[in-house]
Design a protein around this motif. Structure first.
Motif, short mmCIF file in Angstrom:
data_model
loop_
_atom_site.label_atom_id
_atom_site.label_comp_id
_atom_site.label_asym_id
_atom_site.label_seq_id
_atom_site.Cartn_x
_atom_site.Cartn_y
_atom_site.Cartn_z
N MET A 36 34.33 -28.56 -28.57
CA MET A 36 34.30 -29.74 -27.75
C MET A 36 34.14 -30.96 -28.64
O MET A 36 33.60 -30.86 -29.73
CB MET A 36 33.14 -29.67 -26.76
N ALA A 37 34.59 -32.08 -28.16
CA ALA A 37 34.58 -33.29 -28.99
C ALA A 37 34.28 -34.52 -28.14
O ALA A 37 34.41 -34.50 -26.93
CB ALA A 37 35.94 -33.46 -29.68
N ILE A 38 33.89 -35.58 -28.83
CA ILE A 38 33.75 -36.89 -28.20
C ILE A 38 35.00 -37.67 -28.59
O ILE A 38 35.34 -37.77 -29.77
CB ILE A 38 32.48 -37.61 -28.69
N LYS A 39 35.68 -38.19 -27.58
CA LYS A 39 36.92 -38.92 -27.80
C LYS A 39 36.82 -40.30 -27.17
O LYS A 39 36.01 -40.52 -26.28
CB LYS A 39 38.09 -38.17 -27.16
N CYS A 40 37.68 -41.21 -27.61
CA CYS A 40 37.78 -42.53 -27.02
C CYS A 40 39.19 -42.71 -26.48
O CYS A 40 40.15 -42.26 -27.10
CB CYS A 40 37.51 -43.62 -28.06
N GLU A 41 39.28 -43.37 -25.32
CA GLU A 41 40.58 -43.58 -24.71
C GLU A 41 40.57 -44.89 -23.93
O GLU A 41 39.60 -45.18 -23.23
CB GLU A 41 40.88 -42.40 -23.77
N ARG A 42 41.63 -45.63 -24.05
CA ARG A 42 41.75 -46.88 -23.29
C ARG A 42 42.09 -46.53 -21.84
O ARG A 42 43.00 -45.76 -21.58
CB ARG A 42 42.85 -47.76 -23.91
#
Length: 130
Positions: free
Chosen positions: A1-7
């Motif tokens: 699992m990961a932490i992601k950023c998205e607009r």
């Protein structure tokens, strides 16, 4: 699992993760249904004063980062948010959504880095990266 950023204004790249809006203001033109959010953690966004000072000017980003991290460290909502993110990472990615046009100079990027640092003791490293 990961932490992601998205607009939030782009077509969702990942609908399988825990989608959390980390802006204090609701993004213009986005319906709550179309956002497909799991939660809106507006208290994790920068204060109105800091946001207005930054004004999305890239040359101010290093100072904005320092000030925002200071705000995060003093934020009473931080412990609960850290627990929420750690819990979600057990089963799925956490996607930090933001409204800023600049994908390199925004609070979600700083918040992701902050979370990675502060969750290192709570969440196994393999769950924090892609």
């Amino acid at each position: 699992m990961a932490i992601k950023c998205e607009r939030i204004y782009t077509k969702p790249a990942d609908l399988k993760g825990y989608r959390v809006l980390v802006d204090r203001l609701w993004p213009r033109g986005i319906s709550k249904v179309n956002a497909q959010l799991a939660s809106w953690e507006k208290e994790m966004g920068p204060t109105t004063e800091l946001r207005k000072w930054f004004n999305h000017e890239p040359e101010k980003f290093p100072e904005f980062k320092k000030r925002y991290v200071t705000e995060l460290e003093a934020n009473e909502a931080l412990p609960a948010f850290l627990d929420l993110v750690a819990e979600q990472l057990n089963d799925q990615d956490v996607i930090l959504l933001y409204g800023a046009k600049d994908e390199e100079h925004n609070q979600a990027i700083i918040l992701k880095e902050f979370l990675l640092k502060h969750l290192a003791d709570q969440v196994p490293a393999e769950r924090l990266t892609d």
